[in-house]
Motif scaffolding. Structure first.
Motif, PDB file in Angstrom:
ATOM      1  N   ALA A  90       3.887  -0.427   4.886  1.00  0.00           N
ATOM      2  CA  ALA A  90       3.106   0.220   3.827  1.00  0.00           C
ATOM      3  C   ALA A  90       3.075   1.712   4.119  1.00  0.00           C
ATOM      4  O   ALA A  90       2.792   2.116   5.246  1.00  0.00           O
ATOM      5  CB  ALA A  90       1.688  -0.339   3.795  1.00  0.00           C
ATOM      6  N   GLU A  91       3.393   2.512   3.112  1.00  0.00           N
ATOM      7  CA  GLU A  91       3.322   3.961   3.248  1.00  0.00           C
ATOM      8  C   GLU A  91       2.186   4.466   2.366  1.00  0.00           C
ATOM      9  O   GLU A  91       2.159   4.199   1.170  1.00  0.00           O
ATOM     10  CB  GLU A  91       4.649   4.593   2.855  1.00  0.00           C
ATOM     11  CG  GLU A  91       5.764   4.203   3.826  1.00  0.00           C
ATOM     12  CD  GLU A  91       7.034   4.994   3.608  1.00  0.00           C
ATOM     13  OE1 GLU A  91       6.955   6.231   3.489  1.00  0.00           O
ATOM     14  OE2 GLU A  91       8.102   4.360   3.559  1.00  0.00           O
ATOM     15  N   PHE A  92       1.235   5.163   2.978  1.00  0.00           N
ATOM     16  CA  PHE A  92       0.070   5.688   2.287  1.00  0.00           C
ATOM     17  C   PHE A  92       0.209   7.196   2.125  1.00  0.00           C
ATOM     18  O   PHE A  92       0.424   7.898   3.109  1.00  0.00           O
ATOM     19  CB  PHE A  92      -1.199   5.447   3.116  1.00  0.00           C
ATOM     20  CG  PHE A  92      -1.622   4.013   3.243  1.00  0.00           C
ATOM     21  CD1 PHE A  92      -2.617   3.512   2.424  1.00  0.00           C
ATOM     22  CD2 PHE A  92      -1.056   3.188   4.197  1.00  0.00           C
ATOM     23  CE1 PHE A  92      -3.044   2.195   2.564  1.00  0.00           C
ATOM     24  CE2 PHE A  92      -1.468   1.873   4.342  1.00  0.00           C
ATOM     25  CZ  PHE A  92      -2.466   1.371   3.516  1.00  0.00           C
ATOM     26  N   PRO A  93       0.037   7.719   0.913  1.00  0.00           N
ATOM     27  CA  PRO A  93      -0.037   9.170   0.751  1.00  0.00           C
ATOM     28  C   PRO A  93      -1.308   9.691   1.435  1.00  0.00           C
ATOM     29  O   PRO A  93      -2.212   8.909   1.746  1.00  0.00           O
ATOM     30  CB  PRO A  93      -0.129   9.363  -0.768  1.00  0.00           C
ATOM     31  CG  PRO A  93       0.320   8.076  -1.365  1.00  0.00           C
ATOM     32  CD  PRO A  93      -0.008   7.016  -0.363  1.00  0.00           C
ATOM     33  N   PRO A  94      -1.409  10.995   1.647  1.00  0.00           N
ATOM     34  CA  PRO A  94      -2.612  11.555   2.269  1.00  0.00           C
ATOM     35  C   PRO A  94      -3.893  11.092   1.576  1.00  0.00           C
ATOM     36  O   PRO A  94      -3.990  11.123   0.348  1.00  0.00           O
ATOM     37  CB  PRO A  94      -2.419  13.060   2.131  1.00  0.00           C
ATOM     38  CG  PRO A  94      -0.928  13.232   2.113  1.00  0.00           C
ATOM     39  CD  PRO A  94      -0.421  12.029   1.347  1.00  0.00           C
ATOM     40  N   ASN A  95      -4.843  10.631   2.375  1.00  0.00           N
ATOM     41  CA  ASN A  95      -6.179  10.214   1.930  1.00  0.00           C
ATOM     42  C   ASN A  95      -6.191   9.057   0.935  1.00  0.00           C
ATOM     43  O   ASN A  95      -7.226   8.779   0.334  1.00  0.00           O
ATOM     44  CB  ASN A  95      -6.954  11.397   1.366  1.00  0.00           C
ATOM     45  CG  ASN A  95      -7.092  12.499   2.389  1.00  0.00           C
ATOM     46  OD1 ASN A  95      -7.508  12.265   3.516  1.00  0.00           O
ATOM     47  ND2 ASN A  95      -6.707  13.706   2.016  1.00  0.00           N
TER      48      ASN A  95
END
Length: 85
Positions: free
Chosen positions: A4-9
């Motif tokens: 899973a790749e999460f963008p900032p915040n």
């Protein structure tokens, strides 16, 4: 197993998984928020586990995050179930 790749915040809304999960933070950091427990910040190189049916929120830090996770899925059941606020 997946990444899973999460963008900032970015946050994954309150949910629970019908099976257990083990996750390893590859990059960045995530804050794991479990009802009734203090928030836990998990940094790159650290891991956490989530038992089945525990309501939680996972939120990336200011630099975002990349997480490798392994799940145990029970056939015939949805894996992630949204939880009310």
């Amino acid at each position: 197993m997946g990444i899973a790749e999460f963008p900032p915040n970015a946050a994954k809304a309150r949910h629970k998984a019908t099976g257990p999960e083990v996750a390893y933070v590859l990059e960045g950091e995530v804050t794991v928020q479990v009802d009734g427990q203090p928030d836990r910040i998990v940094h790159a190189g650290e891991s956490y586990r989530m038992p089945a049916n525990v309501v939680h929120v996972t939120k990336a830090g200011p630099a975002g995050a990349k997480v490798l996770a392994t799940w145990a899925w029970i056939p015939g059941k949805p894996f992630n179930v949204a939880a009310p606020n």
